[in-house]
Design a protein around this motif. Structure first.
Motif, mmCIF file in Angstrom:
data_model
loop_
_atom_site.group_PDB
_atom_site.id
_atom_site.type_symbol
_atom_site.label_atom_id
_atom_site.label_comp_id
_atom_site.label_asym_id
_atom_site.label_seq_id
_atom_site.Cartn_x
_atom_site.Cartn_y
_atom_site.Cartn_z
ATOM 1 N N GLU A 149 0.668 -1.212 0.038
ATOM 2 C CA GLU A 149 -0.037 -0.004 -0.001
ATOM 3 C C GLU A 149 0.915 1.367 -0.135
ATOM 4 O O GLU A 149 0.578 2.171 -0.706
ATOM 5 C CB GLU A 149 -0.953 -0.183 1.253
ATOM 6 N N GLY A 150 2.154 1.159 0.808
ATOM 7 C CA GLY A 150 2.921 2.418 0.853
ATOM 8 C C GLY A 150 3.518 2.889 -0.557
ATOM 9 O O GLY A 150 3.677 4.096 -0.753
ATOM 10 N N PHE A 151 3.590 1.746 -1.394
ATOM 11 C CA PHE A 151 4.042 1.988 -2.773
ATOM 12 C C PHE A 151 3.010 2.417 -3.890
ATOM 13 O O PHE A 151 3.335 3.004 -4.687
ATOM 14 C CB PHE A 151 4.945 0.831 -3.455
ATOM 15 N N SER A 152 1.872 1.926 -3.500
ATOM 16 C CA SER A 152 0.922 2.270 -4.535
ATOM 17 C C SER A 152 0.083 3.401 -4.311
ATOM 18 O O SER A 152 -0.527 4.064 -5.285
ATOM 19 C CB SER A 152 -0.310 0.818 -4.528
ATOM 20 N N ASN A 153 0.008 3.816 -3.161
ATOM 21 C CA ASN A 153 -0.813 4.990 -2.897
ATOM 22 C C ASN A 153 0.251 6.193 -2.862
ATOM 23 O O ASN A 153 0.946 6.407 -1.973
ATOM 24 C CB ASN A 153 -1.522 5.050 -1.635
ATOM 25 N N LYS A 154 0.029 7.064 -3.617
ATOM 26 C CA LYS A 154 1.015 8.151 -4.088
ATOM 27 C C LYS A 154 0.727 9.302 -3.383
ATOM 28 O O LYS A 154 1.256 10.516 -3.681
ATOM 29 C CB LYS A 154 1.545 8.290 -5.526
ATOM 30 N N SER A 155 -0.473 9.501 -2.547
ATOM 31 C CA SER A 155 -0.993 10.702 -2.403
ATOM 32 C C SER A 155 -1.334 10.988 -0.833
ATOM 33 O O SER A 155 -1.556 11.990 -0.240
ATOM 34 C CB SER A 155 -2.362 11.134 -2.983
ATOM 35 N N ASP A 156 -1.110 10.005 -0.014
ATOM 36 C CA ASP A 156 -1.464 9.826 1.472
ATOM 37 C C ASP A 156 0.043 10.109 2.290
ATOM 38 O O ASP A 156 -0.123 10.285 3.523
ATOM 39 C CB ASP A 156 -1.819 8.396 1.744
ATOM 40 N N LYS A 157 1.008 10.492 1.936
ATOM 41 C CA LYS A 157 2.099 10.689 2.490
ATOM 42 C C LYS A 157 2.780 9.603 3.621
ATOM 43 O O LYS A 157 3.455 10.009 4.609
ATOM 44 C CB LYS A 157 1.936 11.902 3.452
ATOM 45 N N HIS A 158 2.309 8.359 3.235
ATOM 46 C CA HIS A 158 2.751 7.210 4.047
ATOM 47 C C HIS A 158 3.426 6.083 3.247
ATOM 48 O O HIS A 158 3.108 5.937 2.195
ATOM 49 C CB HIS A 158 1.346 6.606 4.698
ATOM 50 N N ASN A 159 4.491 5.505 4.020
ATOM 51 C CA ASN A 159 4.965 4.369 3.378
ATOM 52 C C ASN A 159 5.674 3.761 4.459
ATOM 53 O O ASN A 159 6.659 4.135 5.012
ATOM 54 C CB ASN A 159 6.040 5.112 2.293
ATOM 55 N N VAL A 160 5.063 2.598 5.175
ATOM 56 C CA VAL A 160 5.392 2.014 6.204
ATOM 57 C C VAL A 160 7.001 1.357 6.049
ATOM 58 O O VAL A 160 8.031 1.273 6.912
ATOM 59 C CB VAL A 160 4.591 0.802 6.644
ATOM 60 N N GLY A 161 7.440 0.858 4.965
ATOM 61 C CA GLY A 161 8.723 0.474 4.700
ATOM 62 C C GLY A 161 9.616 1.383 4.944
ATOM 63 O O GLY A 161 10.534 1.531 5.528
ATOM 64 N N ILE A 162 9.540 2.645 3.982
ATOM 65 C CA ILE A 162 10.331 3.764 4.408
ATOM 66 C C ILE A 162 10.519 4.489 6.033
ATOM 67 O O ILE A 162 11.521 4.511 6.380
ATOM 68 C CB ILE A 162 9.941 5.072 3.366
ATOM 69 N N HIS A 163 9.172 4.375 6.429
ATOM 70 C CA HIS A 163 9.065 4.738 7.922
ATOM 71 C C HIS A 163 10.003 3.917 8.710
ATOM 72 O O HIS A 163 10.781 4.439 9.665
ATOM 73 C CB HIS A 163 7.710 4.727 8.540
ATOM 74 N N GLU A 164 10.136 2.510 8.639
ATOM 75 C CA GLU A 164 10.771 1.581 9.517
ATOM 76 C C GLU A 164 12.349 1.585 9.172
ATOM 77 O O GLU A 164 13.420 1.451 10.088
ATOM 78 C CB GLU A 164 10.243 0.200 9.479
ATOM 79 N N PHE A 165 12.684 2.148 8.110
ATOM 80 C CA PHE A 165 13.968 2.075 7.562
ATOM 81 C C PHE A 165 14.615 3.447 8.059
ATOM 82 O O PHE A 165 15.669 3.375 8.460
ATOM 83 C CB PHE A 165 14.354 1.743 6.054
ATOM 84 N N ILE A 166 13.782 4.443 8.285
ATOM 85 C CA ILE A 166 14.310 5.749 8.665
ATOM 86 C C ILE A 166 14.612 5.478 10.069
ATOM 87 O O ILE A 166 15.630 6.058 10.816
ATOM 88 C CB ILE A 166 13.294 6.713 8.844
ATOM 89 N N HIS A 167 13.958 4.875 10.925
ATOM 90 C CA HIS A 167 14.151 4.343 12.243
ATOM 91 C C HIS A 167 15.376 3.436 12.289
ATOM 92 O O HIS A 167 16.138 3.932 13.104
ATOM 93 C CB HIS A 167 13.027 3.468 12.933
ATOM 94 N N LEU A 168 15.644 2.743 11.449
ATOM 95 C CA LEU A 168 16.901 2.011 11.461
ATOM 96 C C LEU A 168 18.017 3.020 11.098
ATOM 97 O O LEU A 168 19.259 2.718 11.781
ATOM 98 C CB LEU A 168 16.876 0.926 10.314
ATOM 99 N N LEU A 169 17.912 3.964 10.262
ATOM 100 C CA LEU A 169 18.861 4.816 9.861
ATOM 101 C C LEU A 169 19.139 5.590 11.193
ATOM 102 O O LEU A 169 20.415 5.988 11.514
ATOM 103 C CB LEU A 169 18.503 5.679 8.722
ATOM 104 N N ASP A 170 18.255 6.106 11.922
ATOM 105 C CA ASP A 170 18.319 6.953 13.079
ATOM 106 C C ASP A 170 19.055 6.146 13.995
ATOM 107 O O ASP A 170 19.729 6.733 15.020
ATOM 108 C CB ASP A 170 16.719 7.208 13.324
ATOM 109 N N LYS A 171 19.245 4.988 14.019
ATOM 110 C CA LYS A 171 19.721 3.994 15.224
ATOM 111 C C LYS A 171 21.193 3.762 14.748
ATOM 112 O O LYS A 171 21.798 3.176 15.868
ATOM 113 C CB LYS A 171 18.858 2.503 14.966
ATOM 114 N N GLU A 172 21.623 4.172 13.568
ATOM 115 C CA GLU A 172 23.207 3.983 13.313
ATOM 116 C C GLU A 172 23.981 4.833 14.289
ATOM 117 O O GLU A 172 25.036 4.310 14.560
ATOM 118 C CB GLU A 172 23.290 4.370 11.785
#
Length: 287
Positions: A149-172
């Motif tokens: 859904e995160g990649f198919s909906n281009k107008s909702d400002k949400h992408n759970v995959g990107i969200h979690e990888f930003i957390h992982l980047l934050d953890k570095e």
């Protein structure tokens, strides 16, 4: 003297073992054309890249899949699932060539939402993504439907995959605290935190278009507004120019400057896997 030498020897052995554990494999071979079709149809970020940038993105995706397992829990996993997970990983760090995530060895895909005890379909909680800790250190859990859904909906400002990888980047930098590593410098950290707190106040007063979940804490704010940055950059720049400027600096990417390129092709369900048949097919596509 002997105990001291033993300690030194232990440190040397541990360092060798530790570095071996975190040594990342390099991607080899050509990027399969059928994979390119998946990215072209599903991943708008990829479509908007130049030809040279696309090659670098493809290499990032291949290197991720070589080093990180994608496993289905009570659900199947195919090559499209794997490519969407790898794209989620590659997008936030595309401004940092040859980036590898330190704290990740496996992504678990669930058939739907789950709770904090990792129970699927819980009626008490509806978590769609989580960076693992404790017994799940080195793991990430994503809802497979939410990933798509995160990649198919281009107008909702949400992408759970990107969200979690930003957390992982934050953890570095050692902790998930909402301060991107590049902004840890005192000259940037204070303005960033001040902007976070002012933005959270606006969210709670209903004066912001940033998702209310971003007001949970600093780390969730970074992940939520990071989704916004990658999904709707022009809107973020228009509505929150100061926030956009700091995020562009943090991610080393000027997302609003990228052109919007439509998909060129539609992938049919019966498209053959690029890996061929037999064991090679099973290893590659998860069939």
């Amino acid at each position: 003297m002997i105990p001291f030498l033993l300690i030194i020897a232990f440190i040397i052995v541990f360092s060798i073992f530790y570095s071996g554990q975190h040594r990342k494999k390099k991607a080899t071979g050509d990027f399969p054309p059928s994979w390119r079709l998946v990215l072209d149809e599903k991943v708008g970020f990829y479509r908007n890249l130049s030809d040279d940038e696309k090659k670098r993105f493809e290499n990032d995706v291949m290197r991720f899949l070589v080093n990180v397992r994608v496993t289905g829990i009570e659900t199947t996993v195919d090559i499209t699932d794997k490519l969407l997970v790898a794209s989620s990983a590659a997008i936030p760090v595309f401004g940092f060539p040859e980036w590898d995530y330190t704290f990740l060895d496996e992504v678990l895909l669930y058939p739907g939402h789950f709770d904090r005890d990792y129970d699927i379909g819980s009626k008490d909680e509806a978590i769609l993504g989580m960076v693992g800790s404790g017994n799940l250190q080195g793991k990430m859990i994503l809802s497979k439907p939410a990933l798509h859904e995160g990649f198919s909906n281009k107008s909702d400002k949400h992408n759970v995959g990107i969200h979690e990888f930003i957390h992982l980047l934050d953890k570095e930098d050692g902790s998930i605290d909402g301060i991107p590593t590049i902004l840890n410098n005192k000259a940037y950290a204070r303005p960033w935190l001040d902007l976070i707190h002012a933005s959270i106040k606006d969210i709670l007063k209903g004066k912001s278009d940033i998702d209310v979940y971003g007001a949970t804490n600093e780390s969730e704010f970074l992940a939520v507004v990071g989704e916004y940055f990658f999904e709707r950059p022009e809107l973020l720049k228009k509505n929150h120019p100061d926030l956009y400027a700091l995020l562009a600096q943090a991610f080393h990417q000027d997302m609003a400057a990228k052109r919007d390129v439509p998909a060129k092709a539609t992938i049919e369900r019966n498209d053959p896997c690029p890996c061929g048949k037999g064991e090679k097919f099973k290893k590659c596509c998860g069939a």
